[in-house]
Each structure stands twice: as C-alpha cells, then as structure tokens.
Write a protein that holds these residues in place. Structure first.
Motif, short mmCIF file in Angstrom:
data_model
loop_
_atom_site.label_atom_id
_atom_site.label_comp_id
_atom_site.label_asym_id
_atom_site.label_seq_id
_atom_site.Cartn_x
_atom_site.Cartn_y
_atom_site.Cartn_z
N CYS A 41 0.84 -1.21 0.00
CA CYS A 41 0.00 0.00 0.00
C CYS A 41 0.87 1.26 0.00
CB CYS A 41 -0.92 0.02 1.21
SG CYS A 41 -2.10 -1.34 1.24
N GLN A 42 0.43 2.27 -0.72
CA GLN A 42 1.14 3.56 -0.73
C GLN A 42 0.56 4.54 0.29
OE1 GLN A 42 -0.17 2.50 -4.09
NE2 GLN A 42 1.65 1.22 -3.94
N TYR A 43 -0.73 4.38 0.56
CA TYR A 43 -1.42 5.37 1.39
C TYR A 43 -2.15 4.69 2.56
CZ TYR A 43 -0.70 7.67 -3.08
OH TYR A 43 -0.14 8.14 -4.24
N LEU A 44 -2.25 5.44 3.64
CA LEU A 44 -2.97 4.96 4.83
C LEU A 44 -4.01 5.99 5.24
CD1 LEU A 44 -3.41 3.30 7.52
CD2 LEU A 44 -1.50 4.61 8.47
N PHE A 45 -5.23 5.51 5.48
CA PHE A 45 -6.27 6.31 6.11
C PHE A 45 -6.57 5.67 7.46
CE2 PHE A 45 -6.71 7.14 1.63
CZ PHE A 45 -7.02 8.49 1.55
N HIS A 46 -6.08 6.30 8.52
CA HIS A 46 -6.31 5.74 9.86
C HIS A 46 -7.56 6.40 10.45
CE1 HIS A 46 -6.05 4.20 13.79
NE2 HIS A 46 -5.29 5.15 14.33
N VAL A 47 -8.70 5.76 10.17
CA VAL A 47 -10.01 6.32 10.55
C VAL A 47 -10.51 5.70 11.86
CG1 VAL A 47 -12.36 6.79 9.70
CG2 VAL A 47 -10.50 6.50 8.06
N ALA A 48 -10.05 4.50 12.18
CA ALA A 48 -10.59 3.75 13.33
C ALA A 48 -10.36 4.47 14.65
CB ALA A 48 -9.96 2.36 13.38
N ALA A 49 -11.35 4.39 15.51
CA ALA A 49 -11.23 4.91 16.89
C ALA A 49 -12.28 4.24 17.75
CB ALA A 49 -11.43 6.42 16.91
N HIS A 50 -12.01 4.19 19.03
CA HIS A 50 -13.02 3.68 19.97
C HIS A 50 -13.80 4.89 20.45
CE1 HIS A 50 -14.81 0.84 22.74
NE2 HIS A 50 -14.67 1.74 23.71
N TYR A 51 -15.12 4.84 20.31
CA TYR A 51 -15.96 5.95 20.77
C TYR A 51 -16.81 5.49 21.94
CZ TYR A 51 -19.21 9.80 21.04
OH TYR A 51 -19.94 10.87 21.52
N SER A 52 -16.69 6.19 23.03
CA SER A 52 -17.55 5.93 24.19
C SER A 52 -17.51 7.15 25.10
CB SER A 52 -17.09 4.70 24.96
OG SER A 52 -17.85 4.57 26.15
N LEU A 53 -18.65 7.48 25.68
CA LEU A 53 -18.69 8.58 26.66
C LEU A 53 -18.83 8.03 28.08
CD1 LEU A 53 -20.95 11.18 24.79
CD2 LEU A 53 -18.46 11.02 24.83
N TRP A 54 -18.85 6.69 28.20
CA TRP A 54 -18.97 6.09 29.53
C TRP A 54 -17.61 6.15 30.24
CZ3 TRP A 54 -23.75 6.02 30.56
CH2 TRP A 54 -24.70 5.67 29.62
N GLN A 55 -17.61 6.58 31.48
CA GLN A 55 -16.36 6.72 32.23
C GLN A 55 -15.71 5.36 32.51
OE1 GLN A 55 -17.27 9.28 35.58
NE2 GLN A 55 -17.59 11.04 34.26
N THR A 56 -16.49 4.31 32.52
CA THR A 56 -15.95 2.96 32.76
C THR A 56 -15.09 2.47 31.58
OG1 THR A 56 -18.06 2.13 31.94
CG2 THR A 56 -17.75 2.14 34.34
N ASP A 57 -15.21 3.12 30.43
CA ASP A 57 -14.44 2.72 29.24
C ASP A 57 -13.11 3.47 29.09
OD1 ASP A 57 -16.26 0.83 28.46
OD2 ASP A 57 -17.37 2.15 27.11
N LYS A 58 -12.71 4.14 30.14
CA LYS A 58 -11.50 4.97 30.12
C LYS A 58 -10.28 4.23 29.56
CE LYS A 58 -8.34 7.17 33.43
NZ LYS A 58 -8.11 7.52 34.85
N GLN A 59 -9.97 3.06 30.09
CA GLN A 59 -8.77 2.33 29.66
C GLN A 59 -8.85 1.92 28.19
OE1 GLN A 59 -6.15 2.38 31.48
NE2 GLN A 59 -7.28 3.23 33.21
N LEU A 60 -10.03 1.47 27.75
CA LEU A 60 -10.22 1.09 26.35
C LEU A 60 -9.96 2.26 25.42
CD1 LEU A 60 -13.49 -1.06 26.26
CD2 LEU A 60 -11.21 -1.81 25.62
#
Length: 327
Positions: free
Chosen positions: A64-83
């Motif tokens: 591959c010549q190009y990278l689109f790094h779009v992935a992310a973990h989305y959460s507003l719960w405080q228990t998901d802090k480490q994730l």
C-alpha cells in the motif's frame, strides 16, 4: 494506487472506502474478528483481519502507498476509560509506526473536533484554537487529543501525515449509530419530548469522505483541517427534521441541571448497583457548551465540498427507516 484503511466498517470509514473505490484506488481494510461487515458488503475490498495494536501490522500494510487511519473507539462512559486510551492513543502510535515500517508514502489521520475543544460561550473556533487537555470534557475527547499529538509528533519527525478533524457527520450507513444519528433516531421514534439548549457543527458524511481524499492529495504535512459545514443549534436541527418528516419538533428546552442530575445518579449510583446506565455524564457535560467550528481552511485549501445538510438529513432519515431502525 493502493490504500490501507482502518475503521472501514464504521460510518465515516465506509464512505471513505466507497469514495476511494469510486476514484480508482484499490483498498485493503483492516477489520476486527468481531466487526460488523454490513457496510462493506458487496464492495471490491480486500479484508485484512486484525487489530490496531497488532505487532505484525506493517506486514498487513505491505504493497500500500497510502494509509487512512479512521478507526477509533468511541464511548462517553467513564468505565471505558482504559479502552479509549488503549485503542485511540496506543493504537494510533502502533498504526503510524507500522506505516513507517511498511513504507507508506502518505497518511491521513482522522482526529475529531473533540480534540480541538470548544470556544468560550459558544464562540466559533478554527484549527488555531486548542483547549487545554484538562478542559476537554471526558476521556474520549482527551484520548483523541493525545492521539492527535502522537500523529503531529510523527509528522515533525518526518512522516508524511495530514490530520483531519470531522465535526458531526450526517447521512446513510450510520450503523451503530453515532451520537448525531442517535439524535435523528430519537426524533423519528418520538423519544424526544424536550431538547437541550446546545449546538453543533454538522456536515454531510460524504463531504467528510471527500475531505479525507482531498487531504491526501492537497493537505500540508503536519497540518490539521476541520471537516465541517454548518453551525446549528439543536433546536434548528430538530426543526429541519420536522420539515423533512412532517413530525413535530419538541418545543421546550430542558434546564441543564436536570439531565446532569439524571446522568450523575445513573452512572455514579445505579450503574455500580448493576443497572445499565442510559445517560452518559460526560455526554451531558459536553452538551452544556455549544460546539461551533469554522471549516474555512479546509474549504479554501482542500476544496472541501459544502453539500446541503437538508439532503444529508433526508438521506439519513430514509436509510434509518429502510433498515428498520425506527421500529
């Protein structure tokens, strides 16, 4: 022209993948073993099983010549802090290191306006604004800020990286759905008797996809670009939805202390007792300040399209309805 895309199964990522294919790129998409592949169904994409923190990610990017790094973990719960920090910050560090190792020529990193923060008292801000880390509400925003810093540092060290900061996208393929999609769905389901007096910047998700490709082609290394369009109060957005659907928009604003109290009881008292919380405290805190942005830099330098929000809303409504989300 071969592009490696992370997060291709998600809302923005699926539109990026479709646009790349449309424009003649071949696409490799990183997908987790547990990913919902519905958004990539029927597309001519090479699926690569793996995770952002895999040690052998560079091997998967080969060719591959190009990278689109779009992935992310989305959460507003405080228990998901480490994730949040594990996926968004450490994951970005690992992905960019793998890209360098694999000889990727240019990377577009998908940050968020969440990383920029907000202006005081609803002031409209651009890429030059930066709220201090301690003033960013919640671990999602903080993790996106820290991940963006990882990308910026890699650019300073010589990697060809352009950062894009989407605002609140609207349109079809919102499978999770996103917080904006959730507002539309709640409206369609008649689950919104009141509204919160806040505001956001909205953009057609297909324009966000174009913003990614234009950033690859025209963006300045180490710069960030807000991919946004129109600043609207939540009341204005709901009125547009009412016009499109013929349904009645809520007329009464709820005082900010009320959802704040509900969320605090939900997350701090009932959740530890085993009741699944329904309102994230950080989400309510975020809504206390309008999040307004100026996308002029992306429009001028990249040629970011500014398509009709009404069309995006209509397409989102049609998609949610046809896919059975409303019922």
């Amino acid at each position: 022209m071969q592009a490696f895309v992370t997060g291709g199964t998600g809302f923005i990522g699926a539109h990026v993948v479709r646009l790349l294919l449309q424009e003649g790129y071949t696409v490799k998409a990183l997908v987790r073993h547990s990913s919902n592949l519905e958004n990539l169904q029927g597309l001519k994409v090479e699926l690569v099983k793996g995770d952002l923190n895999d040690a052998n990610l560079a091997e998967k990017m080969q060719g591959c010549q190009y990278l689109f790094h779009v992935a992310a973990h989305y959460s507003l719960w405080q228990t998901d802090k480490q994730l949040l920090y594990h996926h968004n910050v450490q994951g970005t560090r690992n992905v960019l290191a793998a890209a360098q190792q694999a000889g990727i020529e240019r990377t577009v990193y998908t940050s968020s306006v969440a990383a920029i923060g907000v202006g005081e008292s609803g002031k409209v801000v651009d890429e030059t604004h930066q709220s201090p880390l301690e003033k960013l509400v919640g671990h999602y925003k903080k993790s996106k800020f820290l991940a963006e810093q990882v990308a910026m540092q890699a650019a300073i060290k010589g990697q060809e990286i352009v950062v894009v900061n989407p605002s609140s996208p609207i349109g079809p393929l919102d499978i999770k759905p996103t917080p904006t999609g959730d507002i539309i769905l709640r409206f369609l389901r008649r689950q919104m008797p009141f509204y919160v007096d806040t505001g956001l910047n909205f953009i057609d998700v297909r324009d966000v996809a174009w913003g990614h490709l234009l950033a690859l082609q025209r963006g300045k290394k180490g710069d960030r670009y807000i991919l946004g369009h129109q600043n609207l109060s939540l009341k204005q957005l709901l009125e547009q939805l009412a016009e499109i659907t013929g349904l009645t928009a809520p007329q009464t604003a709820v005082p900010s202390w009320l959802p704040l109290s509900v969320a605090w009881i939900d997350e701090k008292i009932l959740a530890p007792l085993g009741k699944p919380p329904s309102v994230p405290l950080d989400g309510v805190r975020m809504a206390q300040q309008p999040m307004y942005y100026n996308p002029a830099k992306a429009v001028t330098e990249l040629g970011l399209p500014q398509s009709s929000l009404k069309t995006a809303l209509q397409d989102a409504v049609d998609w949610f309805t046809s896919k059975g989300y409303v019922n």
